[in-house]
Design an enzyme around this catalytic site. Structure first.
Site, short mmCIF file in Angstrom:
data_model
loop_
_atom_site.label_atom_id
_atom_site.label_comp_id
_atom_site.label_asym_id
_atom_site.label_seq_id
_atom_site.Cartn_x
_atom_site.Cartn_y
_atom_site.Cartn_z
N ASP A 1 -55.89 9.87 5.78
CA ASP A 1 -55.26 9.82 7.10
C ASP A 1 -54.82 8.38 7.37
OD1 ASP A 1 -54.41 10.34 9.65
OD2 ASP A 1 -56.32 11.08 10.39
N ASP B 1 -48.51 11.91 8.27
CA ASP B 1 -49.45 10.82 8.01
C ASP B 1 -50.82 11.26 7.51
OD1 ASP B 1 -50.15 12.00 10.40
OD2 ASP B 1 -50.63 10.12 11.41
N GLU B 2 -50.96 12.50 7.07
CA GLU B 2 -52.24 12.90 6.52
C GLU B 2 -52.08 14.02 5.50
OE1 GLU B 2 -54.99 15.20 9.09
OE2 GLU B 2 -53.55 14.77 10.68
#
Length: 390
Positions: A9, A104-105
């Protein structure tokens, strides 16, 4: 063989990308906010800004009051997508089984990869360094025997850390944590659990199945397993297609002037059409989203007879919904948005029919904008009044 799952993350992703481009912002309170520093919504906040209780989803005006010295930056989604692609490319070097869940993860199934890249923790440290070198953004990594354990561990590792939970240690790790930390427990479930005295995951893990069924229905048994760190979910490789896409804009001043609102809908339709076509998708449902000056939000939807990727069709549907609302509601508007749902795989269109002609033309216009800039070619459907408040 026990599974080894990593959840990676990125920390304050949007802010991280902005600071990479403007190093003078490093170590300062920075807020990425849509539309306007005073009337938009916080999309991301640096950890320095979070120290002032600023968080995602907060009205920008409140964020300004909490931290007037913060630097407010408008979002640049093209830059974020490019950074995300570089981020995912790094992860795929460590395992062929990578499941992105957002820009973003992502989850990584690292099972069996140890002979190539070493122990999971060493691999996590190495990939964090490579991500930082690639996009200048820090990453936190959780490692565990299941998806849910890895996810909770990555949150506990923030910011800029690694946390590994060994097989057999899941229940002990989860037991003291608040029920809010468990993915899948939303506000309603949290309220129900706290109403019966359940505050921690350890308490949830020991509840009887009958008790859970009475209070949480069929989902109760699954929550109990997850509270023990048990999750049989597998990693789905590749980037999942978006089920919906949307655009919204908050205005500098409240208005209900169609001459101002319609060009915004047109721009949103153009952007959304290019987005869904780029995914190889078409939309069946168009939704108009409005937030009035009194902060009351409404949405109005229409389901199309044929799925579309045409900006003309999307704009026409949203425009009709807007006209209906303006006719029946006298309140001024502070935000307008367009949402496309029920996305389906793009079927082969009749290239000699109206829909095929619209999409062919839209594709040509999109190519010209990509080459010469977004304002190089613009449709003349409605007058654009953006300059009035710029």
């Amino acid at each position: 063989m026990a599974r080894t799952i990593l959840h990676v993350d990125l920390d304050a992703f949007y802010v991280g990308v902005e600071v990479a481009r403007r190093p003078e912002l490093a170590g300062k309170p920075v807020v990425v906010a849509g539309s306007s520093a005073h009337r938009g919504v916080v999309l991301s906040a640096s950890y320095e800004a979070r120290a002032f209780q600023i968080d995602s989803g907060m009205p920008s005006g409140r964020a300004v009051r909490l931290c007037p010295q913060a630097t407010f930056v408008p979002p640049d989604f093209k830059a974020y997508r490019q950074a995300s692609e570089a981020f995912m490319a790094v992860l795929k070097d460590y395992s062929p089984r990578v499941e992105p869940t957002s820009l973003d993860e992502a989850y990584i199934d690292y099972t069996g990869c140890e002979p190539i890249h070493g122990p999971a923790r060493a691999a996590a440290e190495a990939l964090r360094q490579r991500v930082r070198e690639a996009i200048s953004v820090r990453a936190s990594v959780g490692i565990g025997p299941s998806r849910v354990v890895a996810k909770v561990a990555s949150a506990a590792a923030k910011p800029d850390g690694v946390l590994e939970i060994a097989p057999g240690g899941e229940a002990a790790f989860f037991a003291p944590l608040s029920i809010r930390k468990l993915p899948g427990i939303g506000p309603k479930a949290q309220q129900r659990l706290e109403a019966i005295g359940i505050q921690t995951l350890g308490q949830l893990a020991t509840l009887g199945d009958d008790f859970l069924a009475r209070n949480l229905g069929n989902y109760g048994a699954e929550l109990k397993l997850r509270a023990q760190g048990i999750d049989a979910g597998s990693i789905h490789e590749g980037r999942p297609a978006n089920r919906s896409v949307s655009r919204s804009e908050t205005f500098p001043a409240d208005t209900r002037d169609p001459a101002y609102l319609r060009p915004i809908l047109q721009r949103q339709a153009q952007s959304l059409a290019e987005d869904v076509r780029g995914q190889g998708k078409r939309a069946r449902t168009v939704t108009l989203q409005l937030k009035y000056a009194d902060f009351v939000s409404i949405s109005r939807s229409v389901t199309l007879a044929q799925a579309t990727g045409s900006e003309d069709v999307i704009f026409g549907a949203a425009d009709a919904l807007l006209a209906r609302e303006l006719e029946h509601d006298p309140r001024e508007i502070r935000l307008i948005g367009t949402h496309l749902g029920n996305l389906v795989d793009g079927a082969q269109l009749d290239l000699f029919g109206d829909e095929g002609e619209r999409e062919n033309l839209a594709g040509v216009l999109a190519s010209l904008r990509q080459r010469f800039g977004k304002d190089a070619v613009r449709r003349g459907l409605v007058e654009d009044h953006r300059s009035e408040w710029e």
